[in-house]
Structure formats: C-alpha cells, structure tokens
Design an enzyme around this catalytic site. Sequence first.
Site, short mmCIF file in Angstrom:
data_model
loop_
_atom_site.label_atom_id
_atom_site.label_comp_id
_atom_site.label_asym_id
_atom_site.label_seq_id
_atom_site.Cartn_x
_atom_site.Cartn_y
_atom_site.Cartn_z
N ASP A 271 -0.87 1.95 -1.69
CA ASP A 271 -1.97 2.79 -2.15
C ASP A 271 -1.75 3.29 -3.58
OD1 ASP A 271 -4.44 4.01 -1.81
OD2 ASP A 271 -3.58 5.86 -1.02
N HIS B 194 -5.38 -3.15 -9.25
CA HIS B 194 -5.15 -4.12 -8.17
C HIS B 194 -4.39 -5.33 -8.71
CE1 HIS B 194 -7.57 -1.64 -5.67
NE2 HIS B 194 -8.73 -1.96 -6.20
N LEU C 288 12.04 -14.68 5.65
CA LEU C 288 11.19 -13.50 5.81
C LEU C 288 9.81 -13.86 6.37
CD1 LEU C 288 10.59 -10.43 4.98
CD2 LEU C 288 9.65 -11.40 2.88
C1 IPE Z 1 -5.34 2.22 2.73
O1 IPE Z 1 -5.65 2.79 1.51
C2 IPE Z 1 -5.68 0.77 2.72
C3 IPE Z 1 -4.85 -0.06 1.84
C4 IPE Z 1 -3.83 0.32 1.14
C5 IPE Z 1 -5.23 -1.44 1.80
P1 IPE Z 1 -7.04 3.54 1.27
O2 IPE Z 1 -7.02 4.00 -0.12
O3 IPE Z 1 -8.16 2.68 1.69
O4 IPE Z 1 -6.93 4.75 2.30
P2 IPE Z 1 -7.69 6.14 2.30
O5 IPE Z 1 -9.14 5.84 2.10
O6 IPE Z 1 -7.15 6.94 1.18
O7 IPE Z 1 -7.38 6.76 3.62
C1 IPE Z 2 -4.87 0.58 -2.65
O1 IPE Z 2 -5.17 1.26 -3.82
C2 IPE Z 2 -5.42 -0.82 -2.62
C3 IPE Z 2 -6.57 -1.02 -1.72
C4 IPE Z 2 -7.07 -0.13 -0.92
C5 IPE Z 2 -7.18 -2.31 -1.76
P1 IPE Z 2 -6.52 2.07 -3.96
O2 IPE Z 2 -7.56 1.16 -4.49
O3 IPE Z 2 -6.86 2.75 -2.69
O4 IPE Z 2 -6.13 3.12 -5.07
P2 IPE Z 2 -6.48 4.66 -5.06
O5 IPE Z 2 -5.92 5.21 -3.78
O6 IPE Z 2 -7.97 4.79 -5.13
O7 IPE Z 2 -5.78 5.18 -6.25
MG MG Z 3 -6.40 4.56 -1.90
#
Ligand code: IPE
Ligand code: IPE
Ligand code: MG
Length: 253
Positions: free
Chosen positions: A27, A44, A138
Amino acid sequence: MAKVDVVADVLEHYADSIPQHVGIIMDGNGRWAQQKGMPRVYGHKKGVDSVRAAVKFARQVGIKSLTLFAFSSENWKRPEEEVSGLMDLFMLVLTKEIKNLHKNNVKLKIVGDITAFSAGIQKKVASAHELTGNNTGLTLNVAANYGGRWDIVEAAKSLADKVKRGELESADIDEALFDSHTQFAEQPDLDLLIRTGGETRISNFLLWQVAYAELHFTPLYWPAFNALAFAQAVEAFAGTERRFGLTGEQVKR
Ligand code: IPE
Ligand code: IPE
Ligand code: MG
C-alpha cells in the site's frame, strides 16, 4: 548497508526463524507519487521495482511462499484511468518479468477471480502458470481481483458441490479440509503479514490465513520498501514468541 549484506545478515542471525509464508499488502503507491507531485500511476510503476526487490529477498533468505496483494476486488471502484493504468501495468509485468522468474525457479500463481480481466491478461496468466508450474523454488502468489471473503466463499462452494455429488459428508468438513479448498492449499500457513503505507487494517486480504500470522505495519510507502525494510520485518518476526494459545512457559519447554 549494501543489499548483499542485508541478506547475509538475516541468514547469519535468523536462519532458524525465517517465516515460511509472508503476505504483503503493498500500500501507499498513490500517496508516494502524489508527494512527489506525480500522478498516482507513477507510484504503481515505481512499485514494480519494490516487487522485484521483495521477490529477490524472499528467494535469497529461503521464504517458501510470498503472497503480494496487487489488486483487490474493491479496487475496481477507483477512477477508470487508474484502473486501466493498473491493468496495463499488470499486462506489462506479466510479459516482461516471467522469463526472469522462471530462470530463478519461481513458481508464479495468480490468485483471485481472473475471469474479470481482459482476454489478453487471462492468456498471459495461463501461459505463466504453465511455464512456471513445475518450478520448485519460491512460490510467488500475486493476488489480483482477490478478496479474503471471496476466497472463503469459493472454498465453501467447492465443498458444498462435493457434498451435493455425494463425494463428502458435511460432518467430514474440518479446518484442514476447508483450508485445502482455499487458494493457498498445499502452501505453508501464513506466518507474517506486512502492510506498508501506514494503515493498520487488513482490507479484505488473507482473512482465513491470517488466523495466527504475526502482523507488521510500516509507515514506508510501497515504492520505498526495500530489502532492508523486509529484513527488519523478518527480524521483528524472529524476535516474537509465537504462543498459539499456550503459556510462555509451555512454549519454552
Ligand atoms: C489494499 O490497499 C489493496 C492492495 C494493496 C492491492 P487499498 O489501498 O485498496 O486499501 P484501503 O482502501 O486503504 O483499505
Ligand atoms: C496500493 O497503493 C496499490 C493498489 C491498491 C493497487 P495505493 O494505490 O492504494 O496507494 P495509496 O494507499 O492511495 O497511497
Ligand atoms: Mg491504498
């Protein structure tokens, strides 16, 4: 500290307490990019470098299964531009990285409902599974259109089908059998769950599997996560007494 040293250091001090199965909620990509005045998709893209580093670290220290949360079943609700950016990236990574994974004996498994993805992605997934299916190093699970509740519901459905066909009595369903019908059948129990980006929630990741996992939360955004940060999570894991309901005295005995 150079990256080689990080691995050598972990192997020197924690060889006996390497987690067998590590899950990571990757995240913070969006916030990392926004902090730099860049669009979220840039985060990303940069996150792919961290994926490479995490996979390499996992291989080098001997983790058996690494499960990365790449796209949740809820992430479809994001702006269209971000979703399509993520899909393009997924396609690119599946195309570009697969040879290298195979060369390193990594078995790639995409877990999640992939029927929601484009035909092109589904084809890449099938050929990646075929190419790496017999690898013995792995196991890299990439959770895409995955949800912990979905995993549990799918397991329940396949058990119900077996009961309906008369292959199984409902009384025979126990935790081990249920577990063997989830997406992670035949893989070690989840030992360690890491979440980057500072939030302390599970966001519908490995709900069944998280039962006795150690949880490690780091404020680092995913693109800033590296071998050293992974080593710190392993170090914290190694320093924990896992009691599984027993007393500390019982565990020591
Ligand atoms: C969880 O992150 C999903 C991934 C890392 C793929 P999100 O950013 O979607 O989660 P929330 O919305 O903060 O709970
Ligand atoms: C996690 O990073 C990746 C995915 C959910 C695909 P985020 O895109 O949720 O990044 P933040 O949490 O908004 O910073
Ligand atoms: Mg996020």
